[in-house]
Design a protein around this motif. Structure first.
Motif, PDB file in Angstrom:
ATOM      1  N   GLY A  69      -7.268  -3.562  -2.686  1.00 17.30           N
ATOM      2  CA  GLY A  69      -6.162  -4.477  -2.435  1.00 17.30           C
ATOM      3  C   GLY A  69      -6.382  -5.811  -3.103  1.00 17.30           C
ATOM      4  O   GLY A  69      -5.460  -6.380  -3.718  1.00 17.30           O
ATOM      5  N   ARG A  70      -7.599  -6.289  -3.010  1.00 24.13           N
ATOM      6  CA  ARG A  70      -7.911  -7.559  -3.665  1.00 24.13           C
ATOM      7  C   ARG A  70      -7.788  -7.431  -5.173  1.00 24.13           C
ATOM      8  O   ARG A  70      -7.247  -8.325  -5.844  1.00 24.13           O
ATOM      9  N   LEU A  76       3.377   9.674  -1.320  1.00 23.44           N
ATOM     10  CA  LEU A  76       2.032   9.345  -1.792  1.00 23.44           C
ATOM     11  C   LEU A  76       2.012   8.970  -3.268  1.00 23.44           C
ATOM     12  O   LEU A  76       1.066   8.352  -3.738  1.00 23.44           O
ATOM     13  N   GLY A  77       3.060   9.329  -3.986  1.00 23.72           N
ATOM     14  CA  GLY A  77       3.144   8.971  -5.397  1.00 23.72           C
ATOM     15  C   GLY A  77       3.772   7.621  -5.654  1.00 23.72           C
ATOM     16  O   GLY A  77       3.845   7.180  -6.815  1.00 23.72           O
ATOM     17  N   GLN A  78       4.207   6.940  -4.605  1.00 19.87           N
ATOM     18  CA  GLN A  78       4.811   5.620  -4.785  1.00 19.87           C
ATOM     19  C   GLN A  78       3.747   4.593  -5.158  1.00 19.87           C
ATOM     20  O   GLN A  78       2.621   4.639  -4.665  1.00 19.87           O
ATOM     21  N   PRO A  79       4.088   3.633  -6.020  1.00 28.48           N
ATOM     22  CA  PRO A  79       3.092   2.644  -6.446  1.00 28.48           C
ATOM     23  C   PRO A  79       2.601   1.740  -5.327  1.00 28.48           C
ATOM     24  O   PRO A  79       1.516   1.162  -5.443  1.00 28.48           O
ATOM     25  N   PHE A  80       3.354   1.623  -4.227  1.00 30.32           N
ATOM     26  CA  PHE A  80       2.925   0.742  -3.142  1.00 30.32           C
ATOM     27  C   PHE A  80       2.157   1.488  -2.054  1.00 30.32           C
ATOM     28  O   PHE A  80       1.707   0.879  -1.083  1.00 30.32           O
ATOM     29  N   VAL A  81       1.994   2.808  -2.215  1.00 33.34           N
ATOM     30  CA  VAL A  81       1.280   3.623  -1.230  1.00 33.34           C
ATOM     31  C   VAL A  81       0.014   4.181  -1.851  1.00 33.34           C
ATOM     32  O   VAL A  81       0.019   4.667  -2.975  1.00 33.34           O
ATOM     33  N   LEU A  84       0.766  -1.687  -0.224  1.00 33.51           N
ATOM     34  CA  LEU A  84       0.732  -2.948  -0.961  1.00 33.51           C
ATOM     35  C   LEU A  84       2.136  -3.508  -1.122  1.00 33.51           C
ATOM     36  O   LEU A  84       3.029  -2.816  -1.609  1.00 33.51           O
ATOM     37  N   THR A  85       2.321  -4.743  -0.689  1.00 32.27           N
ATOM     38  CA  THR A  85       3.591  -5.440  -0.882  1.00 32.27           C
ATOM     39  C   THR A  85       3.270  -6.809  -1.472  1.00 32.27           C
ATOM     40  O   THR A  85       2.895  -7.724  -0.750  1.00 32.27           O
ATOM     41  N   GLU A  86       3.389  -6.914  -2.770  1.00 36.83           N
ATOM     42  CA  GLU A  86       3.084  -8.150  -3.474  1.00 36.83           C
ATOM     43  C   GLU A  86       1.667  -8.612  -3.134  1.00 36.83           C
ATOM     44  O   GLU A  86       0.715  -7.958  -3.517  1.00 36.83           O
ATOM     45  N   ARG A  87       1.506  -9.678  -2.376  1.00 36.98           N
ATOM     46  CA  ARG A  87       0.173 -10.236  -2.154  1.00 36.98           C
ATOM     47  C   ARG A  87      -0.415  -9.881  -0.790  1.00 36.98           C
ATOM     48  O   ARG A  87      -1.288 -10.577  -0.281  1.00 36.98           O
ATOM     49  N   HIS A  88       0.056  -8.788  -0.216  1.00 41.87           N
ATOM     50  CA  HIS A  88      -0.487  -8.317   1.055  1.00 41.87           C
ATOM     51  C   HIS A  88      -0.854  -6.845   0.947  1.00 41.87           C
ATOM     52  O   HIS A  88      -0.189  -6.086   0.246  1.00 41.87           O
ATOM     53  N   GLU A 130       6.056 -10.387   7.959  1.00 44.34           N
ATOM     54  CA  GLU A 130       7.181 -10.043   7.078  1.00 44.34           C
ATOM     55  C   GLU A 130       6.785  -8.981   6.065  1.00 44.34           C
ATOM     56  O   GLU A 130       7.587  -8.102   5.715  1.00 44.34           O
ATOM     57  N   ALA A 131       5.532  -9.026   5.595  1.00 41.30           N
ATOM     58  CA  ALA A 131       5.051  -8.001   4.665  1.00 41.30           C
ATOM     59  C   ALA A 131       5.025  -6.636   5.347  1.00 41.30           C
ATOM     60  O   ALA A 131       5.380  -5.615   4.750  1.00 41.30           O
ATOM     61  N   PHE A 132       4.599  -6.606   6.596  1.00 43.33           N
ATOM     62  CA  PHE A 132       4.579  -5.352   7.350  1.00 43.33           C
ATOM     63  C   PHE A 132       5.992  -4.806   7.530  1.00 43.33           C
ATOM     64  O   PHE A 132       6.241  -3.606   7.366  1.00 43.33           O
ATOM     65  N   GLN A 133       6.931  -5.691   7.839  1.00 42.71           N
ATOM     66  CA  GLN A 133       8.322  -5.267   7.990  1.00 42.71           C
ATOM     67  C   GLN A 133       8.869  -4.723   6.671  1.00 42.71           C
ATOM     68  O   GLN A 133       9.545  -3.687   6.641  1.00 42.71           O
TER      69      GLN A 133
END
Length: 258
Positions: A222-223, A165-170, A189-193, A12-15
């Protein structure tokens, strides 16, 4: 959490990561089906980045067919795919074939828990340094990654723009050996993944710990950002690299392409 729960959460995190990526792009498209399957179009020339994705154990053929109809006007001139976590039945294979997607491939979906102590693991050694790239270093990322995978840089820059590339999750990474670019990779990065993608090494630097250094840098960051699980889809060629880093294959996903 059971092992099955961990796999489902990572899927689900990948999706979600795919949905977010399509949502950032000015010409991107994302829409969910009634059962949660995702239609995501980035307009990249990479078929996996224009896809209908189902992450349920049993994909719904009616939902896949509905999303294919919605996708049709948007992917007419694009390479695209249907990606399924669950096993495709004959009905879905028929739907894919009717849309010109007759090639079925399978790809390992690998997971690694980041809750355990990784300091005791063997770390990458050698004169390899890894650093995150700024959003304005998109050309550097595209040049190195394109060379690593034998793809024109424009395919990379069309997707991984400074905006993306400037997005906080990338987060894009560059590996260097003695100050010379040697490889590149990407984290989502999506929350805890944290998802790993496009870990590539330039030919002259292969088998020298560059891929391992990139992988470890992404896992470490990531950790630190709060992720408890890392995931990725691996090619058969890259399996040994990720297995040495601690990843284990948990499932095999099916993909239909032209």
């Amino acid at each position: 959490m059971t092992n099955d729960d961990a796999v489902s959460e990572a899927a689900e995190a990948f999706q979600t990561a795919t949905e977010w990526l399509a949502g950032v792009l000015p010409d991107g498209l994302h829409e969910r089906g009634p059962g949660g399957a995702l239609l995501a179009v980035t307009r990249s020339m990479i078929p996996l980045l224009n896809s209908i994705m189902s992450v349920t154990d049993v994909p719904d053929a009616a939902e896949i067919g509905l999303l294919c109809e919605k996708a049709a006007p948007h992917v007419a001139q694009l390479p695209w795919s249907i990606r399924l976590r669950g096993e495709p039945g004959a009905e879905i294979a028929g739907i894919a074939a009717a849309r010109g997607l007759r090639t079925l491939t399978r790809q390992p979906f690998m997971l690694l828990s980041l809750d355990e102590d990784r300091d005791s693991r063997e770390s990458a050694r050698g004169p390899v340094t890894v650093r995150p790239l700024r959003d304005d270093e998109d050309q550097t990322f595209a040049t190195v990654l394109g060379a690593a995978f034998g793809a024109p840089p424009m395919i990379i820059t069309s997707l991984y723009t400074p905006l993306v590339l400037g997005q906080p999750f990338v987060r894009a990474y560059l590996a260097e050996v003695d100050g010379v670019p040697a490889g590149a990779g990407l984290a989502i990065l999506t929350e805890r993944h944290v998802g790993l993608a496009n870990i590539g090494t330039l030919r002259d630097h292969r088998r020298r710990g560059v891929g391992r250094a990139l992988t470890e840098a992404i896992l470490r960051d990531g950790r630190a950002a709060g992720a408890h699980t890392a995931y990725l889809h691996s090619s058969e060629e890259a399996l040994p690299l990720f297995e040495r880093a601690g990843f284990r294959t948990r499932e095999s996903w099916a993909t239909f392409t032209a």
